[in-house]
Design a protein around this motif. Sequence first.
Motif, PDB file in Angstrom:
ATOM      1  N   ILE A  21       0.834  -1.201   0.000  1.00 35.31           N
ATOM      2  CA  ILE A  21       0.000   0.000   0.000  1.00 35.31           C
ATOM      3  C   ILE A  21       0.869   1.252   0.000  1.00 35.31           C
ATOM      4  O   ILE A  21       0.591   2.221  -0.720  1.00 35.31           O
ATOM      5  N   TYR A  22       1.944   1.221   0.783  1.00 34.81           N
ATOM      6  CA  TYR A  22       2.847   2.374   0.804  1.00 34.81           C
ATOM      7  C   TYR A  22       3.425   2.630  -0.589  1.00 34.81           C
ATOM      8  O   TYR A  22       3.463   3.770  -1.060  1.00 34.81           O
ATOM      9  N   ARG A  23       3.884   1.562  -1.254  1.00 29.39           N
ATOM     10  CA  ARG A  23       4.464   1.734  -2.590  1.00 29.39           C
ATOM     11  C   ARG A  23       3.440   2.313  -3.559  1.00 29.39           C
ATOM     12  O   ARG A  23       3.763   3.177  -4.381  1.00 29.39           O
ATOM     13  N   PHE A  24       2.196   1.824  -3.464  1.00 28.25           N
ATOM     14  CA  PHE A  24       1.161   2.325  -4.367  1.00 28.25           C
ATOM     15  C   PHE A  24       0.993   3.834  -4.208  1.00 28.25           C
ATOM     16  O   PHE A  24       0.988   4.582  -5.201  1.00 28.25           O
ATOM     17  N   TYR A  25       0.866   4.303  -2.970  1.00 30.80           N
ATOM     18  CA  TYR A  25       0.614   5.732  -2.770  1.00 30.80           C
ATOM     19  C   TYR A  25       1.864   6.578  -2.993  1.00 30.80           C
ATOM     20  O   TYR A  25       1.759   7.752  -3.385  1.00 30.80           O
ATOM     21  N   ALA A  26       3.035   6.001  -2.782  1.00 29.95           N
ATOM     22  CA  ALA A  26       4.265   6.728  -3.118  1.00 29.95           C
ATOM     23  C   ALA A  26       4.337   6.968  -4.624  1.00 29.95           C
ATOM     24  O   ALA A  26       4.677   8.072  -5.080  1.00 29.95           O
ATOM     25  N   TRP A  27       3.983   5.950  -5.412  1.00 25.17           N
ATOM     26  CA  TRP A  27       3.976   6.129  -6.861  1.00 25.17           C
ATOM     27  C   TRP A  27       2.804   6.993  -7.315  1.00 25.17           C
ATOM     28  O   TRP A  27       2.928   7.751  -8.291  1.00 25.17           O
ATOM     29  N   LEU A  28       1.661   6.904  -6.618  1.00 24.63           N
ATOM     30  CA  LEU A  28       0.534   7.774  -6.971  1.00 24.63           C
ATOM     31  C   LEU A  28       0.926   9.239  -6.795  1.00 24.63           C
ATOM     32  O   LEU A  28       0.568  10.094  -7.617  1.00 24.63           O
ATOM     33  N   ARG A  29       1.664   9.529  -5.748  1.00 24.82           N
ATOM     34  CA  ARG A  29       2.167  10.895  -5.572  1.00 24.82           C
ATOM     35  C   ARG A  29       3.026  11.303  -6.764  1.00 24.82           C
ATOM     36  O   ARG A  29       2.907  12.429  -7.272  1.00 24.82           O
ATOM     37  N   MET A  30       3.886  10.397  -7.226  1.00 22.52           N
ATOM     38  CA  MET A  30       4.719  10.717  -8.380  1.00 22.52           C
ATOM     39  C   MET A  30       3.874  10.865  -9.647  1.00 22.52           C
ATOM     40  O   MET A  30       4.165  11.712 -10.499  1.00 22.52           O
ATOM     41  N   ASN A  31       2.817  10.049  -9.783  1.00 21.37           N
ATOM     42  CA  ASN A  31       1.900  10.215 -10.914  1.00 21.37           C
ATOM     43  C   ASN A  31       1.358  11.638 -10.979  1.00 21.37           C
ATOM     44  O   ASN A  31       1.219  12.225 -12.057  1.00 21.37           O
ATOM     45  N   LEU A  32       1.038  12.187  -9.812  1.00 24.24           N
ATOM     46  CA  LEU A  32       0.351  13.477  -9.726  1.00 24.24           C
ATOM     47  C   LEU A  32       1.296  14.654  -9.507  1.00 24.24           C
ATOM     48  O   LEU A  32       0.838  15.770  -9.232  1.00 24.24           O
ATOM     49  N   LEU A  33       2.589  14.446  -9.639  1.00 22.89           N
ATOM     50  CA  LEU A  33       3.549  15.484  -9.265  1.00 22.89           C
ATOM     51  C   LEU A  33       3.362  16.771 -10.075  1.00 22.89           C
ATOM     52  O   LEU A  33       3.456  17.876  -9.526  1.00 22.89           O
ATOM     53  N   ASP A  34       3.087  16.657 -11.369  1.00 18.26           N
ATOM     54  CA  ASP A  34       2.863  17.862 -12.177  1.00 18.26           C
ATOM     55  C   ASP A  34       1.629  18.623 -11.699  1.00 18.26           C
ATOM     56  O   ASP A  34       1.607  19.863 -11.689  1.00 18.26           O
ATOM     57  N   TYR A  35       0.591  17.887 -11.323  1.00 17.17           N
ATOM     58  CA  TYR A  35      -0.624  18.517 -10.790  1.00 17.17           C
ATOM     59  C   TYR A  35      -0.319  19.239  -9.479  1.00 17.17           C
ATOM     60  O   TYR A  35      -0.755  20.380  -9.261  1.00 17.17           O
ATOM     61  N   PHE A  36       0.447  18.577  -8.597  1.00 14.49           N
ATOM     62  CA  PHE A  36       0.818  19.208  -7.331  1.00 14.49           C
ATOM     63  C   PHE A  36       1.661  20.466  -7.573  1.00 14.49           C
ATOM     64  O   PHE A  36       1.508  21.474  -6.880  1.00 14.49           O
ATOM     65  N   TYR A  37       2.554  20.392  -8.541  1.00 16.59           N
ATOM     66  CA  TYR A  37       3.401  21.552  -8.839  1.00 16.59           C
ATOM     67  C   TYR A  37       2.539  22.734  -9.289  1.00 16.59           C
ATOM     68  O   TYR A  37       2.741  23.871  -8.840  1.00 16.59           O
ATOM     69  N   ALA A  38       1.568  22.465 -10.173  1.00 10.73           N
ATOM     70  CA  ALA A  38       0.687  23.539 -10.634  1.00 10.73           C
ATOM     71  C   ALA A  38      -0.107  24.129  -9.472  1.00 10.73           C
ATOM     72  O   ALA A  38      -0.315  25.350  -9.397  1.00 10.73           O
ATOM     73  N   ALA A  39      -0.555  23.271  -8.538  1.00  6.85           N
ATOM     74  CA  ALA A  39      -1.295  23.763  -7.372  1.00  6.85           C
ATOM     75  C   ALA A  39      -0.392  24.591  -6.465  1.00  6.85           C
ATOM     76  O   ALA A  39      -0.832  25.578  -5.863  1.00  6.85           O
ATOM     77  N   ALA A  40       0.885  24.199  -6.366  1.00 12.14           N
ATOM     78  CA  ALA A  40       1.831  24.963  -5.555  1.00 12.14           C
ATOM     79  C   ALA A  40       2.092  26.338  -6.168  1.00 12.14           C
ATOM     80  O   ALA A  40       2.187  27.342  -5.453  1.00 12.14           O
ATOM     81  N   VAL A  41       2.206  26.389  -7.491  1.00 14.14           N
ATOM     82  CA  VAL A  41       2.389  27.677  -8.168  1.00 14.14           C
ATOM     83  C   VAL A  41       1.174  28.569  -7.926  1.00 14.14           C
ATOM     84  O   VAL A  41       1.307  29.769  -7.631  1.00 14.14           O
ATOM     85  N   GLU A  42      -0.025  27.989  -8.030  1.00 16.62           N
ATOM     86  CA  GLU A  42      -1.241  28.765  -7.774  1.00 16.62           C
ATOM     87  C   GLU A  42      -1.257  29.286  -6.338  1.00 16.62           C
ATOM     88  O   GLU A  42      -1.630  30.443  -6.087  1.00 16.62           O
ATOM     89  N   ALA A  43      -0.844  28.446  -5.386  1.00 11.83           N
ATOM     90  CA  ALA A  43      -0.802  28.877  -3.987  1.00 11.83           C
ATOM     91  C   ALA A  43       0.171  30.037  -3.802  1.00 11.83           C
ATOM     92  O   ALA A  43      -0.115  31.001  -3.081  1.00 11.83           O
ATOM     93  N   HIS A  44       1.313  29.957  -4.458  1.00 12.45           N
ATOM     94  CA  HIS A  44       2.312  31.030  -4.357  1.00 12.45           C
ATOM     95  C   HIS A  44       1.790  32.335  -4.949  1.00 12.45           C
ATOM     96  O   HIS A  44       2.004  33.416  -4.386  1.00 12.45           O
ATOM     97  N   GLU A  45       1.091  32.228  -6.072  1.00 10.42           N
ATOM     98  CA  GLU A  45       0.665  33.433  -6.787  1.00 10.42           C
ATOM     99  C   GLU A  45      -0.607  34.052  -6.221  1.00 10.42           C
ATOM    100  O   GLU A  45      -0.808  35.268  -6.321  1.00 10.42           O
ATOM    101  N   THR A  46      -1.485  33.227  -5.624  1.00 13.45           N
ATOM    102  CA  THR A  46      -2.792  33.736  -5.188  1.00 13.45           C
ATOM    103  C   THR A  46      -3.020  33.653  -3.691  1.00 13.45           C
ATOM    104  O   THR A  46      -3.934  34.303  -3.169  1.00 13.45           O
ATOM    105  N   GLY A  47      -2.236  32.821  -2.996  1.00 16.20           N
ATOM    106  CA  GLY A  47      -2.468  32.614  -1.573  1.00 16.20           C
ATOM    107  C   GLY A  47      -3.487  31.541  -1.266  1.00 16.20           C
ATOM    108  O   GLY A  47      -3.698  31.201  -0.095  1.00 16.20           O
ATOM    109  N   VAL A  48      -4.126  30.971  -2.294  1.00 14.87           N
ATOM    110  CA  VAL A  48      -5.079  29.876  -2.074  1.00 14.87           C
ATOM    111  C   VAL A  48      -4.284  28.608  -1.786  1.00 14.87           C
ATOM    112  O   VAL A  48      -3.451  28.207  -2.599  1.00 14.87           O
ATOM    113  N   PRO A  49      -4.499  27.957  -0.643  1.00 17.21           N
ATOM    114  CA  PRO A  49      -3.658  26.811  -0.275  1.00 17.21           C
ATOM    115  C   PRO A  49      -3.871  25.608  -1.188  1.00 17.21           C
ATOM    116  O   PRO A  49      -4.919  25.466  -1.825  1.00 17.21           O
ATOM    117  N   MET A  50      -2.869  24.731  -1.230  1.00 18.61           N
ATOM    118  CA  MET A  50      -2.998  23.496  -2.003  1.00 18.61           C
ATOM    119  C   MET A  50      -4.089  22.611  -1.417  1.00 18.61           C
ATOM    120  O   MET A  50      -4.872  22.008  -2.152  1.00 18.61           O
TER     121      MET A  50
END
Length: 219
Positions: A3-32
């Motif tokens: 289960i740990y491996r699955f969610y560790a890789w799921l995080r990597m699957n979504l890394l670009d999405y997380f990065y975009a959300a982090a950029v939005e948080a930096h630019e607007t103040g809306v949290p991830m």
Amino acid sequence: MRIYRFYAWLRMNLLDYFYAAAVEAHETGVPMMRALPLAFPGDATVADCDDEYLLGPDLLVAPVHTGTLSRTVRFPAGRWTDFWTGEVITGPCQREADAPLDRIPLYLRAGALLLVHLNGALRWGASMTGNRIGTVVATSPADGEFKLNLDDALDRRYLLIYGTTVSAVMVNGRDLPRLRDAEIAACPPGWYEDGCRTIVRLPAGRARAVAIAGAVSRG
């Protein structure tokens, strides 16, 4: 460990999405991680909800904090697609969701467009070592036609459609063929159903404009 491996890789699957959300948080103040009363002000269904959150703009997460195998999920107004089963739920409402140890209740918002990477089999939570495929995940909008502009995703080879029973796909004004089983392994441009999702292999080059014909899935 499985289960740990699955969610560790799921995080990597979504890394670009997380990065975009982090950029939005930096630019607007809306949290991830957005409390539902913040993300949906005025929605009485989630006004006092303190155990779910919106992760970025398009993922609704309902964690399980006890040893139970299900939980009640509160859905804000709009249409939500179960990440695991493809079932479409229309809010505002409350639903009991299965939550086995290896599955967090997770839902895609209507009109979601996620840039992700998957392995060669296009599976979530699987090793991408030596084989990362750029992919777009999309759900149909709450209103209007299901059309996508992929100007910011020209390096992506596949489109995964959730929550829609697809009848036709058009790219740059041309119909893509529906692939037969014998054609899928050869990976020509086209589309086919794969469980609760439709997989579209985009043609090489600039697949900018994609239009999908179909109906909202009902689970």
